[in-house]
Design a protein around this motif. Structure first.
Motif, PDB file in Angstrom:
ATOM      1  N   ASP A 130      16.890  -1.641   5.517  1.00 23.49           N
ATOM      2  CA  ASP A 130      15.917  -1.454   6.595  1.00 23.49           C
ATOM      3  C   ASP A 130      16.744  -1.566   7.874  1.00 23.49           C
ATOM      4  OD1 ASP A 130      12.809  -1.370   7.125  1.00 23.49           O
ATOM      5  OD2 ASP A 130      13.527  -2.845   8.527  1.00 23.49           O
ATOM      6  N   ILE A 131      16.130  -1.941   8.983  1.00 23.62           N
ATOM      7  CA  ILE A 131      16.892  -2.052  10.235  1.00 23.62           C
ATOM      8  C   ILE A 131      18.088  -2.994  10.023  1.00 23.62           C
ATOM      9  CG2 ILE A 131      16.831  -2.964  12.593  1.00 23.62           C
ATOM     10  CD1 ILE A 131      13.993  -1.986  12.855  1.00 23.62           C
ATOM     11  N   GLY A 132      19.271  -2.530  10.408  1.00 25.35           N
ATOM     12  CA  GLY A 132      20.465  -3.375  10.335  1.00 25.35           C
ATOM     13  C   GLY A 132      21.063  -3.498   8.944  1.00 25.35           C
ATOM     14  N   VAL A 133      20.424  -2.894   7.950  1.00 18.90           N
ATOM     15  CA  VAL A 133      20.973  -2.931   6.586  1.00 18.90           C
ATOM     16  C   VAL A 133      21.103  -1.500   6.089  1.00 18.90           C
ATOM     17  CG1 VAL A 133      20.665  -3.760   4.223  1.00 18.90           C
ATOM     18  CG2 VAL A 133      19.962  -5.201   6.144  1.00 18.90           C
ATOM     19  N   PHE A 149       0.842  -1.208   0.000  1.00 24.40           N
ATOM     20  CA  PHE A 149       0.000   0.000   0.000  1.00 24.40           C
ATOM     21  C   PHE A 149       0.874   1.254   0.000  1.00 24.40           C
ATOM     22  CE2 PHE A 149      -1.951  -3.581   2.109  1.00 24.40           C
ATOM     23  CZ  PHE A 149      -3.022  -3.792   1.252  1.00 24.40           C
ATOM     24  N   LYS A 150       1.977   1.162   0.720  1.00 25.86           N
ATOM     25  CA  LYS A 150       2.915   2.291   0.763  1.00 25.86           C
ATOM     26  C   LYS A 150       3.437   2.597  -0.637  1.00 25.86           C
ATOM     27  CE  LYS A 150       6.006   1.864   3.914  1.00 25.86           C
ATOM     28  NZ  LYS A 150       7.200   1.709   4.772  1.00 25.86           N
ATOM     29  N   ASN A 151       3.859   1.537  -1.337  1.00 21.49           N
ATOM     30  CA  ASN A 151       4.434   1.744  -2.663  1.00 21.49           C
ATOM     31  C   ASN A 151       3.389   2.267  -3.634  1.00 21.49           C
ATOM     32  OD1 ASN A 151       6.628   0.739  -1.380  1.00 21.49           O
ATOM     33  ND2 ASN A 151       6.949  -1.012  -2.709  1.00 21.49           N
ATOM     34  N   CYS A 189      17.065   7.274  21.120  1.00 21.13           N
ATOM     35  CA  CYS A 189      17.332   6.030  21.864  1.00 21.13           C
ATOM     36  C   CYS A 189      18.006   5.023  20.943  1.00 21.13           C
ATOM     37  CB  CYS A 189      16.031   5.432  22.399  1.00 21.13           C
ATOM     38  SG  CYS A 189      14.997   4.649  21.150  1.00 21.13           S
ATOM     39  N   ASP A 190      18.517   3.950  21.538  1.00 22.97           N
ATOM     40  CA  ASP A 190      18.778   2.736  20.775  1.00 22.97           C
ATOM     41  C   ASP A 190      18.182   1.599  21.575  1.00 22.97           C
ATOM     42  OD1 ASP A 190      20.652   2.115  22.721  1.00 22.97           O
ATOM     43  OD2 ASP A 190      22.402   2.445  21.433  1.00 22.97           O
ATOM     44  N   SER A 191      18.519   0.362  21.250  1.00 28.93           N
ATOM     45  CA  SER A 191      17.828  -0.714  21.946  1.00 28.93           C
ATOM     46  C   SER A 191      18.329  -0.885  23.381  1.00 28.93           C
ATOM     47  CB  SER A 191      17.933  -2.020  21.163  1.00 28.93           C
ATOM     48  OG  SER A 191      19.259  -2.241  20.780  1.00 28.93           O
TER      49      SER A 191
END
Ligand code: NDP
Length: 451
Positions: free
Chosen positions: A165-168, A112-114, A259-261
């Protein structure tokens, strides 16, 4: 039983453990109820049943060798969810929490975003439960190469175009692209988020954070407001958070949280651009922990707490919230506390960072609420611009890409408002984003017949 309830029940029944996917499906489908009556042809063609089923799910073993010479094994995923509007498109997430349900929720949202971006992109998502934290560059490289050793056969510039995305981030995309290029002997736009030297687009790193702030700016303007002198809470300290902070500063707001984790920082003086550069160096180059910020700038630091808990527990006043870390970070009680402390606008840089209870609280209190699939679509939109530049074999200037990004975010905002009004929910960005994104995909699926 309505077709919507039937589809939701079926999704829960066949994959009972995929909680995040259920959450995303329920959030979207419940707002699509008005389309059922207006478009009986979608019901007859089974569009609602088909849209929750991925076109293809790929799961694979990713063996790699640690610096000590030991063999480690992770699981890789690519969910090619829907290519009605164009090649599958969506990021790769490397995080220990990754499982099939999380990748399916992200891939489903991505459809839906795309569609909202108006660019020709279908929806997909992938990743692995590999944790890049604490790994050497060599280990990350060997993992990425092993991941691509399987993924390469499923992707391509006209088939499926992954991103970060996260971590990439830039480092991982470099290793992934380098290996794809090596084994396919092709230099094509098969990944986005590439370095500038090898086909990347200017503004792509900034795009999700900038776009989220542009979307918030549009929402604020509907109430005669802007960012000037507003106190802003941002969560996360990664790619999206960093550039959201930069853009808020440019527009005259004051960001007081990150923040971070492992920890949350409160910096009442504001995270200015010098401090933001420090965060970029800390997180993107040294790959350190956010506590170091509090040691350097002598600010408060709350270990093992997220931004929204800290705001609630300490009664911190804020005007605007930009959650940019991860899913389900704001729950119902934190949403209530945000509003009690003065927050009147939430724009989601992260995907699904608010629980359903938190969304109910925003809507009951009539605050401005931009859901992730609309507010953070600037990242994938600029990936779409990177794909266009790759296929045209030219590069646009920074100003040109940023201008196109701004126009796309304005147009997404308008589409959400128009759809919300057309379907009887004026000003409801959740309904507007879901319906505007859905209608285009549904019409394309209808045209193709039952495929
Ligand atoms: P990054 O990996 O660059 O940054 C993620 C940040 O969030 C890190 O600071 C990380 O901390 C923090 N974080 C992760 N999990 C938690 C947690 N459970 N509690 C507190 N903090 C946490 O990722 P991105 O900035 O790229 O992505 C952030 C969000 O934005 C995600 O939801 C992603 O899906 C979404 N998004 C990203 C896009 C992009 O273009 N990158 C596009 C659209 C959406 P730590 O350093 O400890 O890991």
């Amino acid at each position: 039983m309505s077709v919507i309830s039937h589809v939701i029940e079926k999704v829960k029944h066949i994959d009972p453990e995929q909680k995040e996917f259920h959450q995303a499906v329920i959030e979207v489908l419940e707002t699509l109820e008005p389309t059922v009556e207006r478009h009986p042809e979608f019901v007859t063609a089974g569009i609602y049943e088909r849209i929750v089923e991925p076109e293809r799910v790929i799961m694979f073993r990713v063996p790699w060798v640690t610096d000590k010479g030991e063999v480690s094994v992770n699981r890789g995923f690519r969910v090619q969810f829907n290519n009605a509007l164009g090649p599958f498109k969506g990021g790769l997430r490397f995080h220990p929490s990754v499982n099939l349900g999380i990748i399916k929720f992200l891939g489903f949202e991505q459809i839906f975003k795309n569609s909202l971006t108006t660019l020709p992109m279908g929806g997909g998502k992938g990743g692995s439960d590999f944790d890049p934290k604490g790994k050497s560059d060599g280990e990350v490289m060997r993992f990425c190469q092993s991941f691509m050793r399987e993924l390469y056969r499923h992707i391509g510039p006209e088939t499926d175009v992954p991103a970060g995305d996260i971590g990439v981030g830039g480092r991982e995309i470099g290793y992934l692209f380098g290996y794809y290029k090596k084994i396919r002997n092709e230099h094509t736009g098969v990944l986005t988020g590439k370095g500038l030297e090898y086909g990347g687009s200017l503004i792509r790193p900034e795009a999700t954070g900038y776009g989220t702030v542009y979307f918030a700016q549009e929402m604020l303007a509907t109430r005669g407001q802007d960012f000037k002198d507003k106190i802003v809470a941002v969560s996360g300290s990664g790619n999206v958070a960093q550039y959201a902070i930069e853009k808020v500063n440019e527009l005259g707001g004051r960001v007081i949280t990150i923040c971070d984790s492992s920890a949350t920082i409160i910096d009442e003086k504001g995270i200015d651009n010098d401090k933001c550069c420090y965060i970029m160096e800390l997180k993107n180059i040294r790959r350190g922990r956010i506590q170091e910020y509090s040691e350097k700038y002598k600010t408060e630091c709350y270990l093992d707490k997220n931004v929204w808990d800290v705001i609630r527990e300490n009664g911190i006043k804020i005007d605007i919230a930009l959650p940019c870390a991860t899913q389900n970070e704001i729950d119902g009680q934190n949403a209530k506390a945000l509003i009690a402390n003065g927050c009147f606008c939430v724009a989601e840089g992260a995907n699904m960072p608010s629980t359903p209870e938190a969304v109910d609280v925003y809507q009951e209190n009539n605050i401005l609420y931009g859901p992730g699939k609309a507010a953070n679509a600037g990242g994938v939109a600029t990936s779409g611009l990177e794909m266009s530049q790759n296929s045209l074999k030219l590069s646009w200037t920074r100003e040109e890409v940023d201008h196109r990004l701004l126009l796309i975010m304005k147009s997404i905002h308008k589409s959400c408002l128009d759809a919300s009004e057309a379907y009887g929910k004026k000003g409801d960005y959740v309904t507007g984003a879901n319906i505007a994104g859905f209608i285009k995909v549904a019409r394309a699926m209808l045209a193709y017949g039952a495929v």
